[in-house]
Scaffold this active site. Structure first.
Site, PDB file in Angstrom:
ATOM      1  CD  GLU A   1      -2.935  -1.119   0.097  1.00 27.50           C
ATOM      2  OE1 GLU A   1      -3.007  -0.106  -0.608  1.00 27.50           O
ATOM      3  OE2 GLU A   1      -3.644  -2.133  -0.074  1.00 27.50           O
TER       4      GLU A   1
ATOM      5  NE  ARG B   1     -18.097  -3.534   1.275  1.00 26.92           N
ATOM      6  CZ  ARG B   1     -18.423  -4.788   1.617  1.00 26.92           C
ATOM      7  NH1 ARG B   1     -19.688  -5.159   1.624  1.00 26.92           N
ATOM      8  NH2 ARG B   1     -17.482  -5.671   1.922  1.00 26.92           N
TER       9      ARG B   1
ATOM     10  CB  CYS C   1      -6.771  -2.574   6.384  1.00 25.63           C
ATOM     11  SG  CYS C   1      -6.930  -4.321   6.790  1.00 25.63           S
TER      12      CYS C   1
ATOM     13  CG  HIS D   1      -4.885  -4.869   1.965  1.00 25.29           C
ATOM     14  ND1 HIS D   1      -5.097  -3.520   1.827  1.00 25.29           N
ATOM     15  CD2 HIS D   1      -5.747  -5.287   2.944  1.00 25.29           C
ATOM     16  CE1 HIS D   1      -6.048  -3.139   2.688  1.00 25.29           C
ATOM     17  NE2 HIS D   1      -6.449  -4.190   3.371  1.00 25.29           N
TER      18      HIS D   1
HETATM   19  N1  PCA Z   1      -8.858  -6.639   6.390  1.00 22.37           N
HETATM   20  C1  PCA Z   1      -9.760  -5.547   6.647  1.00 22.37           C
HETATM   21  C2  PCA Z   1      -9.698  -5.286   8.124  1.00 22.37           C
HETATM   22  C3  PCA Z   1      -9.021  -6.468   8.705  1.00 22.37           C
HETATM   23  C4  PCA Z   1      -8.452  -7.192   7.566  1.00 22.37           C
HETATM   24  O1  PCA Z   1      -7.712  -8.192   7.632  1.00 22.37           O
HETATM   25  C5  PCA Z   1      -9.482  -4.321   5.771  1.00 22.37           C
HETATM   26  O2  PCA Z   1      -8.930  -4.476   4.666  1.00 22.37           O
HETATM   27  O3  PCA Z   1      -9.803  -3.207   6.167  1.00 22.37           O
END
Ligand code: PCA
Length: 215
Positions: free
Chosen positions: A81, A91, A144, A167
């Site tokens: 990211e 959401r 996140c 991610h």
């Molecule tokens: N993914 C979510 C929150 C926790 C996770 O593992 C996100 O992308 O916000």
């Protein structure tokens, strides 16, 4: 003194039984990478409480490098990211039932923070080693991004401490419940993260490589 690398993953959320982010980072807990000791911590999928736990870990450990990791179901590659934005817009409710809409993560905070990880060099090294990896231009607006923004805000006066967010896709077990969605094995994610940490520790200046997007 041995310096610490802090890796965080999340608890399961959104009806999932597991969160591969925790499965992958916990596999690296206690290992050494490039002379550093890896400590893994699990964060709750909750606005507020996730950041409280992260800030406590930063205070306790004074890590040299921090990478927070989260699941992004539907994505096909590890997403390095680039930017965290100062907005919570959920959401779905978090694991405590909170569903903030258009609330800043930090009142009066700047609109965004960039990752201080060398994301281009990391993507290059990951791709060269055969791992699916991309630079992502959005970490979303859920927990996140909330954690990513809060992390960068907490470290804003300690630029020497590199920090950012990655991610990861669903694991194959999760993807089997969502036909048609891509997945990457947890063991593969673990090895990719090991390499990502190594590159982050060994790269002073990020590489100048194109990894943008038209949309
Ligand atoms: N993914 C979510 C929150 C926790 C996770 O593992 C996100 O992308 O916000």
């Amino acid at each position: 003194m041995t310096r610490t690398v802090l890796l965080t993953g999340f608890q399961p959320f959104g009806g999932e039984q597991v969160n591969p982010s925790w499965q992958a980072v916990s596999a690296l807990h206690g290992t050494r990478i490039a002379g550093h000791r890896v400590v893994a911590r699990e964060l709750p999928v909750a606005f507020g409480a996730s950041l409280k736990a992260l800030r406590a870990a930063l205070r306790d450990m004074r890590p040299a490098l921090v990478i927070c990791v989260g699941q992004a179901g539907g994505r096909a590659q590890l997403s390095l990211e680039r930017v965290a934005i100062n907005i919570d817009d959920a959401r779905i409710p978090d694991n405590t039932g909170q569903q903030p809409v258009d609330v800043p993560v930090v009142a009066e905070g700047p609109a965004a923070y960039f990752s201080t990880l060398p994301v281009k060099a990391m993507r290059h090294a990951l791709s060269a080693a055969g791992f699916p990896a991309e630079v992502s231009q959005t970490a979303g607006t859920y927990v996140c991004n909330h954690v990513f923004y809060g992390l960068m805000h907490a470290l804003r006066r300690q630029r020497i401490v590199r920090a950012g967010f990655i991610h990861i896709p669903y694991s194959p077990a999760q993807a089997s419940m969502h036909p048609g969605t891509p997945s990457v094995a947890v063991e593969t994610v673990t090895e990719a993260l090991r390499l990502a940490v190594k590159v982050a520790l060994n790269t002073r200046m990020d590489a100048r490589l194109a990894a943008g997007a038209e949309h």
